[in-house]
Design a protein around this motif. Structure first.
Motif, PDB file in Angstrom:
ATOM      1  N   UNK A   1      -8.558 -97.774  23.441  1.00  0.00           N
ATOM      2  CA  UNK A   1      -9.578 -97.379  22.466  1.00  0.00           C
ATOM      3  C   UNK A   1      -9.128 -96.164  21.647  1.00  0.00           C
ATOM      4  N   UNK A   2      -8.377 -95.275  22.274  1.00  0.00           N
ATOM      5  CA  UNK A   2      -7.843 -94.112  21.579  1.00  0.00           C
ATOM      6  C   UNK A   2      -6.662 -94.457  20.682  1.00  0.00           C
ATOM      7  N   UNK A   3      -6.192 -95.718  20.756  1.00  0.00           N
ATOM      8  CA  UNK A   3      -5.105 -96.161  19.889  1.00  0.00           C
ATOM      9  C   UNK A   3      -3.710 -95.818  20.383  1.00  0.00           C
ATOM     10  N   UNK A   4      -3.582 -95.456  21.638  1.00  0.00           N
ATOM     11  CA  UNK A   4      -2.256 -95.154  22.177  1.00  0.00           C
ATOM     12  C   UNK A   4      -1.430 -96.431  22.296  1.00  0.00           C
ATOM     13  N   UNK A   5      -0.198 -96.416  21.837  1.00  0.00           N
ATOM     14  CA  UNK A   5       0.642 -97.609  21.961  1.00  0.00           C
ATOM     15  C   UNK A   5       1.298 -97.685  23.342  1.00  0.00           C
ATOM     16  N   UNK A   6       1.593 -98.869  23.791  1.00  0.00           N
ATOM     17  CA  UNK A   6       2.382 -99.185  24.981  1.00  0.00           C
ATOM     18  C   UNK A   6       1.754 -98.773  26.315  1.00  0.00           C
ATOM     19  N   UNK A   7       1.290 -97.550  26.460  1.00  0.00           N
ATOM     20  CA  UNK A   7       0.804 -97.057  27.746  1.00  0.00           C
ATOM     21  C   UNK A   7      -0.341 -97.902  28.339  1.00  0.00           C
ATOM     22  N   UNK A   8      -1.362 -98.262  27.550  1.00  0.00           N
ATOM     23  CA  UNK A   8      -2.441 -99.072  28.148  1.00  0.00           C
ATOM     24  C   UNK A   8      -1.942-100.427  28.648  1.00  0.00           C
ATOM     25  N   UNK A   9      -1.071-101.048  27.873  1.00  0.00           N
ATOM     26  CA  UNK A   9      -0.555-102.359  28.262  1.00  0.00           C
ATOM     27  C   UNK A   9       0.377-102.235  29.470  1.00  0.00           C
ATOM     28  N   UNK A  10       1.163-101.169  29.518  1.00  0.00           N
ATOM     29  CA  UNK A  10       2.031-100.943  30.668  1.00  0.00           C
ATOM     30  C   UNK A  10       1.196-100.765  31.935  1.00  0.00           C
ATOM     31  N   UNK A  11       0.105-100.020  31.833  1.00  0.00           N
ATOM     32  CA  UNK A  11      -0.786 -99.824  32.976  1.00  0.00           C
ATOM     33  C   UNK A  11      -1.398-101.148  33.418  1.00  0.00           C
ATOM     34  N   UNK A  12      -1.829-101.978  32.460  1.00  0.00           N
ATOM     35  CA  UNK A  12      -2.428-103.273  32.832  1.00  0.00           C
ATOM     36  C   UNK A  12      -1.399-104.188  33.490  1.00  0.00           C
ATOM     37  N   UNK A  13      -0.148-104.131  33.048  1.00  0.00           N
ATOM     38  CA  UNK A  13       0.890-104.972  33.652  1.00  0.00           C
ATOM     39  C   UNK A  13       1.265-104.479  35.050  1.00  0.00           C
ATOM     40  N   UNK A  14       1.296-103.172  35.249  1.00  0.00           N
ATOM     41  CA  UNK A  14       1.547-102.631  36.581  1.00  0.00           C
ATOM     42  C   UNK A  14       0.415-103.038  37.525  1.00  0.00           C
ATOM     43  N   UNK A  15      -0.808-102.983  37.031  1.00  0.00           N
ATOM     44  CA  UNK A  15      -1.962-103.392  37.842  1.00  0.00           C
ATOM     45  C   UNK A  15      -1.869-104.872  38.190  1.00  0.00           C
ATOM     46  N   UNK A  16      -1.450-105.688  37.238  1.00  0.00           N
ATOM     47  CA  UNK A  16      -1.278-107.124  37.514  1.00  0.00           C
ATOM     48  C   UNK A  16      -0.246-107.333  38.615  1.00  0.00           C
ATOM     49  N   UNK A  17       0.845-106.586  38.550  1.00  0.00           N
ATOM     50  CA  UNK A  17       1.890-106.694  39.565  1.00  0.00           C
ATOM     51  C   UNK A  17       1.348-106.348  40.954  1.00  0.00           C
ATOM     52  N   UNK A  18       0.513-105.321  41.020  1.00  0.00           N
ATOM     53  CA  UNK A  18       0.002-104.839  42.306  1.00  0.00           C
ATOM     54  C   UNK A  18      -1.194-105.621  42.839  1.00  0.00           C
ATOM     55  N   UNK A  19      -2.027-106.168  41.934  1.00  0.00           N
ATOM     56  CA  UNK A  19      -3.276-106.813  42.373  1.00  0.00           C
ATOM     57  C   UNK A  19      -3.330-108.317  42.123  1.00  0.00           C
ATOM     58  N   UNK A  20      -2.502-108.823  41.222  1.00  0.00           N
ATOM     59  CA  UNK A  20      -2.586-110.237  40.845  1.00  0.00           C
ATOM     60  C   UNK A  20      -3.690-110.510  39.841  1.00  0.00           C
ATOM     61  N   UNK A  21      -4.292-109.460  39.297  1.00  0.00           N
ATOM     62  CA  UNK A  21      -5.387-109.575  38.341  1.00  0.00           C
ATOM     63  C   UNK A  21      -4.918-108.992  37.015  1.00  0.00           C
ATOM     64  N   UNK A  22      -5.010-109.785  35.949  1.00  0.00           N
ATOM     65  CA  UNK A  22      -4.592-109.308  34.634  1.00  0.00           C
ATOM     66  C   UNK A  22      -5.802-109.147  33.727  1.00  0.00           C
ATOM     67  N   UNK A  23      -6.069-107.907  33.343  1.00  0.00           N
ATOM     68  CA  UNK A  23      -7.150-107.608  32.411  1.00  0.00           C
ATOM     69  C   UNK A  23      -6.533-106.888  31.227  1.00  0.00           C
ATOM     70  N   UNK A  24      -6.619-107.489  30.046  1.00  0.00           N
ATOM     71  CA  UNK A  24      -6.068-106.838  28.860  1.00  0.00           C
ATOM     72  C   UNK A  24      -6.856-105.560  28.584  1.00  0.00           C
ATOM     73  N   UNK A  25      -6.166-104.488  28.189  1.00  0.00           N
ATOM     74  CA  UNK A  25      -6.870-103.226  27.930  1.00  0.00           C
ATOM     75  C   UNK A  25      -7.941-103.319  26.844  1.00  0.00           C
ATOM     76  N   UNK A  26      -7.851-104.302  25.964  1.00  0.00           N
ATOM     77  CA  UNK A  26      -8.845-104.447  24.905  1.00  0.00           C
ATOM     78  C   UNK A  26     -10.130-105.122  25.342  1.00  0.00           C
ATOM     79  N   UNK A  27     -10.131-105.767  26.504  1.00  0.00           N
ATOM     80  CA  UNK A  27     -11.327-106.460  26.991  1.00  0.00           C
ATOM     81  C   UNK A  27     -12.452-105.465  27.248  1.00  0.00           C
ATOM     82  N   UNK A  28     -13.693-105.906  26.962  1.00  0.00           N
ATOM     83  CA  UNK A  28     -14.869-105.070  27.179  1.00  0.00           C
ATOM     84  C   UNK A  28     -15.602-105.582  28.412  1.00  0.00           C
ATOM     85  N   UNK A  29     -15.768-104.713  29.396  1.00  0.00           N
ATOM     86  CA  UNK A  29     -16.371-105.108  30.667  1.00  0.00           C
ATOM     87  C   UNK A  29     -17.609-104.270  30.928  1.00  0.00           C
ATOM     88  N   UNK A  30     -18.703-104.955  31.253  1.00  0.00           N
ATOM     89  CA  UNK A  30     -19.964-104.280  31.539  1.00  0.00           C
ATOM     90  C   UNK A  30     -19.977-103.656  32.924  1.00  0.00           C
TER      91      UNK A  30
END
Length: 169
Positions: free
Chosen positions: A43-72
């Motif tokens: 949301x702050x517009x930072x490049x690469x870091x949010x996506x890198x964090x989501x990919x690391x999380x996918x590696x560790x949890x098996x769950x992939x959530x794109x940083x742009x997704x809005x979750x209630x």
């Protein structure tokens, strides 16, 4: 963070008594916490870091959530393995996702860049094991999508979608 832990304890029947402490090991909880950080960075517009964090999380949890997704609030991801939530997906409050749920787009030939390409999920929706919801469709509040259903069109509020079971004789 406490709300996420309470939600998992409330919705998972396996968590009772002394076993409630196991909630801190749930991959769905960790994926949500990571997503909250990645979403804010996105949301702050930072490049690469949010996506890198989501990919690391996918590696560790098996769950992939794109940083742009809005979750209630109070999303519960039970088991979590293989869950995919796309960039423009919107998920309401008190939603439950089981493993192998996909909230995805329809593909590069159908989805224009910059358009809303992923589903909107209403409040209190349950998406069963292996359910796949594709495209810019809306699933209304209180709907239940059964295991292995493929959803390509809007689902009205309160609907119950199921694949007929095969009966053995």
């Amino acid at each position: 963070m406490l709300t996420d832990l309470r939600t998992a304890c409330h919705r998972d029947p396996a968590l009772h008594g002394v076993h409630k402490i196991e909630v801190v090991l749930y991959p769905g909880v960790w994926a949500l916490w990571s997503h909250r950080v990645a979403h804010r960075l996105h949301h702050w517009g930072l490049p690469l870091l949010p996506r890198a964090l989501s990919q690391l999380t996918r590696l560790l949890t098996g769950i992939e959530i794109h940083p742009g997704a809005t979750i209630g609030r109070r999303l519960f991801i039970d088991h979590g393995a293989g869950v995919v939530i796309g960039e423009t997906a919107r998920i309401g409050d008190d939603v439950t996702l089981y493993h192998r749920v996909t909230l995805g787009g329809r593909g590069w030939q159908r989805d224009r860049k910059g358009s809303r390409r992923h589903p909107s999920i209403g409040d209190r929706v349950i998406l069963g094991v292996g359910a796949t919801v594709l495209g810019a469709v809306h699933v209304g509040a209180d709907a239940e999508i059964g295991a292995h259903c493929l959803v390509l069109t809007d689902v009205p509020a309160g609907a119950r979608l199921r694949i007929p079971a095969l009966e053995s004789t």
